[in-house]
Motif scaffolding. Sequence first.
Motif, PDB file in Angstrom:
ATOM      1  N   THR A  20       0.870  -1.171   0.000  1.00 43.94           N
ATOM      2  CA  THR A  20       0.000   0.000   0.000  1.00 43.94           C
ATOM      3  C   THR A  20       0.904   1.217   0.000  1.00 43.94           C
ATOM      4  N   GLY A  21       1.040   1.863  -1.169  1.00 48.44           N
ATOM      5  CA  GLY A  21       2.018   2.938  -1.278  1.00 48.44           C
ATOM      6  C   GLY A  21       3.403   2.363  -1.028  1.00 48.44           C
ATOM      7  N   GLY A  22       4.122   2.957  -0.090  1.00 45.92           N
ATOM      8  CA  GLY A  22       5.459   2.462   0.221  1.00 45.92           C
ATOM      9  C   GLY A  22       5.495   1.426   1.323  1.00 45.92           C
ATOM     10  N   LEU A  23       4.311   1.074   1.866  1.00 42.72           N
ATOM     11  CA  LEU A  23       4.248   0.125   2.975  1.00 42.72           C
ATOM     12  C   LEU A  23       4.110  -1.286   2.430  1.00 42.72           C
ATOM     13  N   ARG A  24       5.020  -2.160   2.836  1.00 40.93           N
ATOM     14  CA  ARG A  24       5.021  -3.557   2.406  1.00 40.93           C
ATOM     15  C   ARG A  24       4.628  -4.432   3.579  1.00 40.93           C
TER      16      ARG A  24
END
Length: 292
Positions: A20-24
């Motif tokens: 989610t966006g830059g969140l893994r």
Amino acid sequence: MDREVGRGGGVDRDVTVSRTGGLRRVTRPPHPALQPYLCGRIGYSHLAPAYEVRMVPTGHVRLTLSLAEPFSQIRRLGMPGAGTGRIGSVVVGMEDRPAWCAHAGGRQEVIRLEFTPLGAYRLLALPMRELTNLAVELDDVLGAEAGVLVERLAAARGWAARFDLVDAMLLARLGRGPEPAPEVEHAWCLLSESAGTVPIARLADEVGWSPSYLVRRFTEQVGLTPKTSARVLRFHRATQLLASGPVDLAEIAASCGFYDQAHLTREFRALAGLTPGRMATATRPADEALAL
């Protein structure tokens, strides 16, 4: 959604990765022998801006393994003291009040485990009342084992290897941890399966103990009294219903065992520091992953 590639170039079909966006976010089911003791497990990594996240009671005990930048502090609302200061890998015990978790920003790489309270009693091997409303360094719970585990996790090649290490550590502790009393286990099952709506007077009758003895043994192994546990479980069920979409607060109050909507609001103020309406709009989608 994708799968992690293993060391040999194959795909580990049990490891699921989402972004989610830059969140893994990374997940894999725990070893079958551990599943009765764990409510959830997630790994996540990203380059985080500075943030603060409100933590509210869930009826779980959390263990967060931090492999990069530490948290700035955890501050329990309504309790004396300025907070923990910088803290890395941490255990958060059973709670009956909210807290703030702050991070100064930078690279975050974390594995977070959520235990049932009796699972935590078995796997952490200490009285749960010693952790109530506290956030403590993992070293204080596991001793030197904690530092070795974090170092090995940070050096591991891939999330599958990390989950293997965590499972191996927990399985080893499972073999030497204390067994919860069957009476406490039965009382907790009645409370948790009913989301806190079983009358407290019934619990002592069900297990054949005096009310005072049940409170003492239950608090030792769960971390909260039966009455407070029921409050937390009702609150947690209500937060789940709030998060599911537009709902009528009077209906939530009735379905979760509150006397009325005013009682629901009082409990949300006590346990979360927010009204139900504010609670429904105050949490960002990424907050659940970023909190401890």
